[in-house]
Each structure stands twice: as C-alpha cells, then as structure tokens.
Design an enzyme around this catalytic site. Structure first.
Site, PDB file in Angstrom:
ATOM      1  N   LYS A   1       0.819  -1.225   0.000  1.00 26.96           N
ATOM      2  CA  LYS A   1       0.000   0.000   0.000  1.00 26.96           C
ATOM      3  C   LYS A   1       0.851   1.274   0.000  1.00 26.96           C
ATOM      4  CE  LYS A   1      -2.260  -0.769   3.846  1.00 26.96           C
ATOM      5  NZ  LYS A   1      -1.813  -2.084   4.346  1.00 26.96           N
TER       6      LYS A   1
ATOM      7  N   ARG B   1      -9.362   1.555   9.747  1.00 26.98           N
ATOM      8  CA  ARG B   1      -8.941   0.200  10.094  1.00 26.98           C
ATOM      9  C   ARG B   1     -10.101  -0.613  10.665  1.00 26.98           C
ATOM     10  NH1 ARG B   1      -3.329   1.313  10.491  1.00 26.98           N
ATOM     11  NH2 ARG B   1      -2.165  -0.630  10.296  1.00 26.98           N
TER      12      ARG B   1
ATOM     13  N   ARG C   1      11.356  -8.156   4.257  1.00 24.32           N
ATOM     14  CA  ARG C   1      11.455  -6.762   4.653  1.00 24.32           C
ATOM     15  C   ARG C   1      12.116  -6.642   6.024  1.00 24.32           C
ATOM     16  NH1 ARG C   1       6.048  -3.100   5.105  1.00 24.32           N
ATOM     17  NH2 ARG C   1       5.959  -3.900   7.227  1.00 24.32           N
TER      18      ARG C   1
ATOM     19  N   ARG D   1      12.384  -3.026  11.255  1.00 27.42           N
ATOM     20  CA  ARG D   1      11.113  -2.970  11.977  1.00 27.42           C
ATOM     21  C   ARG D   1      10.982  -4.189  12.869  1.00 27.42           C
ATOM     22  NH1 ARG D   1       6.088  -0.623   8.538  1.00 27.42           N
ATOM     23  NH2 ARG D   1       5.015  -1.909  10.068  1.00 27.42           N
TER      24      ARG D   1
ATOM     25  N   ARG E   1      -0.505  -9.892  13.236  1.00 23.70           N
ATOM     26  CA  ARG E   1      -1.017  -8.724  12.514  1.00 23.70           C
ATOM     27  C   ARG E   1      -1.996  -9.141  11.416  1.00 23.70           C
ATOM     28  NH1 ARG E   1       4.487  -6.451  10.890  1.00 23.70           N
ATOM     29  NH2 ARG E   1       3.403  -4.972   9.540  1.00 23.70           N
TER      30      ARG E   1
END
Ligand code: IMP
Ligand code: MG
Length: 374
Positions: free
Chosen positions: A195, A269, A308, A314, A325
């Site tokens: 996104k 969300r 990633r 992260r 998640r």
C-alpha cells in the site's frame, strides 16, 4: 472567509485584507521614493484596478494626478490574446509627464504590452509600470515590471477589483479558483500488500494528498502539537492511538481547500472508523469515491514481510508478530471492505506482480471510476 460560488465556479479564500493592504502600502512607499519631488500621472487601468488605485491614492503622500484607461482582454478565466481599448486617454495628459501605469494584475503581459505601445506613442517623459499582482510563471514579455505588490502563482483569482465574468470585483479579499477535485479513495490491503509503495507513486502521478496515519502521528509528534503530545503517550506505552486523536489529525488535513483529492492509507482500520470517515468527508462536502483493495495471498505476504524484516529494522516484521497482525487484519479490518462494497465502491486489485504492474492495474481502475458529485 469561506468558499464562494460565482457563476459556475467555486473559489476559495486566498489573501486577506491585511495582506492586500500591506502590498498596496509597500507600492505607495516605493513609488514615492522613485518620484522624489516630481509630480506623477497615475494611469488607472479599468476596470480591474479601480479598488487598488483608490487605496493606493489614499496611501500615496506626494503630488499625483489620475487618468483612466479602459481595456478588455479577458473572457471567463482565460486571456483572449487580443487587447481592445474601450476608453482612451488624450495625449496632452501624457506628453512630457512622468507616467506610472497602475495595473491590478499582470498575467501574460499582453495587456501591458498594448498599454506601453499606446502610451509611448504619446511621448511621456518617463513611463513606469506598477502592478498589485504579478504572475511570474505566466508572464511572456521582456518589458520589465517596475513595481510589484505581490508575486502570485499562475492561478485565477477574483476580488478586490478582479472579476470572473464581471462578478467578484466587490469582494474585499482575494479568492482563488478552487482546483477541480480528482478523486478521494482508500488504499486497502493486509500488511505487506504494498500500500505505502503504491500510494507514494499514485500521489505523485495524480497530484493527490497522501494521508498515512503512521506518518501523521510521526509528523505531529515531531512538531510537538497538542494532538502529537497526546498520541505519543499511547505510542510510548505500546498502545493503539485512540480514534479521537487520529480523527482530529485527519480533520485538519481534509480541511485543506486546495487539495485535489486524498489517498487514505492505514485508515479506516475498523468499520467504526469508516463510518466516522464518511461523516468527516460529508462535513466538508466530500465523499469517498472508492476503496481499492490490493489482494495478496497470505503465504506471499509472510514471505514479503520476513524479507522486509531483514533490512527494515522494523521489530514487528518477525514471523510471530506477522501472523498476529494478519489475524488482526482479518478480524477487525477486513470488514471495512464489506462496508464499502455495500456502497458499491469496492474495487479488487491483484497485488501479485512487480511494483509497476500493480501500479498500472491501480491506474487503470482509477481512470474508470466515475466520480461522485462533490
Ligand atoms: P494579461 O494581458 O494576460 O497580462 O492579463 C491582464 C488582464 O487580464 C488583467 O488586467 C485582468 O483584467 C485579467 N486577468 C489576468 N489574470 C486574472 C485573474 O487571475 N483574475 C482576474 N482577472 C485576471
Ligand atoms: Mg485589468
């Protein structure tokens, strides 16, 4: 000041009285300095300059006389390229005099060129140009503009003498033509769907404003705003930021009258947030046009996010957190899709492929969405 309508077009507030007055005063002082002890002839270019010239006259403290030219070059919001003199000035008022032209606005410079040509033929001792507004991006001539009140971008303005097909001249402030709205949409999908990457590209290609709630929080915290301070307390405790704070931040951004459209990323969300967003947009006479859902199979998402995690730094990009998640997404966020589906606004996009391929799919869909009346 608020949005106004003249004929078929909407205009948004642009310059207030103080700003305009400041520019007029500055011009008066500059011209006084130039004139020293000589008398000047001000040529007021009608119709647009009448308010500007009247205000300048009140501020100008040296000897001056006034003459009036009436010209026409504009129709609607565009120049016709051909300048006509409707009321001329007799040569005896110009010959041997120190002449200063008072223009409301210099755009392409067509009008100015015609005025200079006409006035020079009447042999003034000197000829200078003063304009309240000047659009450097639009100006196409070499002739120097001697005194400039304010430079403005190449946008159509009204008010303070300036008109849109004869309306708006009597407004004491300046308004700017409202940009045509493009599209407002939500970019939707699970974590790892791409996104953020896609939104950045779409934002640049379409000239839209990108609203990512994560960026918003960081921005407010960095600038230590009231909302930022509140948000920080939650983020530091590892808690979700409450809706009221997020909504406060979004409200501020969508109030921008010059935005061409918004891309929402990371918000809404939940269905509750979607309902709030719809209401926020409605309050601004706006509406969400579409929800673009980027679909990627779960195994691929996990693979992408783990990839990633190797470079992103992260801490939430590890297998356990990723699964959590995704689970949160399925239960809490996915229902937002149905909410917009019921409004006939859901568009599904295959998110498997290169960044360019997915972007092209999104652009194709956006190009085909019929914009709702705003
Ligand atoms: P130019 O000949 O293109 O420099 O345009 C000068 C004239 O066009 C001005 O004296 C105005 O009458 C008109 N004009 C140019 N730009 C604007 C604008 O933004 N709003 C209203 N009138 C404008
Ligand atoms: Mg004019």
């Amino acid at each position: 000041m608020k949005e106004i309508q003249l004929h078929d077009k909407k205009f948004v507030p642009y310059l207030d009285k103080e700003t305009i007055d400041g520019a007029v005063k500055k011009l008066a002082r500059e011209i006084e300095k130039f004139a020293q002890n000589d008398s000047v002839v001000f040529i007021v270019v009608l119709k647009g300059s009448f308010i500007f010239a009247a205000d300048l006259a009140k501020h100008y403290q040296k000897k001056a006389t006034f003459e009036f030219y009436r010209l026409k070059s504009y129709e609607g919001t565009g120049t016709t390229g051909e300048v006509k003199i409707l009321v001329d000035i007799d040569r005896r008022f110009i010959e041997g005099k120190n002449v200063i032209v008072l223009e409301d606005i210099v755009d392409t410079g067509n009008t100015l060129e015609k005025i200079i040509e006409e006035l020079q033929a009447k042999q003034p001792a000197s000829l200078k140009i003063a304009t309240l507004f000047y659009k450097p991006e639009a100006y196409k001539k070499d002739y120097p503009v001697d005194f400039i009140g304010m430079e403005i971008p190449n946008k159509f303005i009204v008010g303070y003498g300036l008109d849109y097909d004869e309306l708006g001249r009597n407004l004491p402030e300046i308004y700017r033509l409202k940009e045509k709205r493009m599209i407002d949409f939500i970019l939707f999908g699970p974590p790892g769907a791409g996104k953020g990457t896609q939104a950045q590209i779409l934002k640049d290609k379409l000239g839209l404003t990108y609203i990512a709630t994560g960026d918003l929080f960081r921005h407010h915290i960095k600038n230590q705003t009231e909302l930022g301070k509140k948000a920080k307390a939650y983020i530091d405790n590892g808690d979700l930021v409450p809706d009221e704070i997020t909504i406060g931040m979004i409200k501020e951004i969508i109030a921008d009258p010059n935005a061409r459209g918004f891309i929402f990323d990371g918000f809404p969300r939940t269905v509750k947030q979607a309902e709030v967003l719809d209401q926020l947009m409605k309050d601004k006479d706006l509406i969400i046009d579409a929800l673009l859902s980027i679909n990627v199979p779960e195994e691929r998402l996990i693979k992408r996010l783990l990839e990633r995690g190797k470079t992103s730094g992260r801490t939430d990009d590890n297998e356990e957190t990723i699964k959590h998640r995704l689970q949160q997404y399925r239960t809490k966020t996915e229902p937002v899709k149905d909410y917009y589906k019921q409004q006939g606004k859901l568009y599904e996009i295959d998110g498997v492929g290169s960044i360019e391929e997915v972007n092209q799919r999104l652009l194709d869909i956006i190009g085909n969405i019929k914009l709702r009346e705003k």
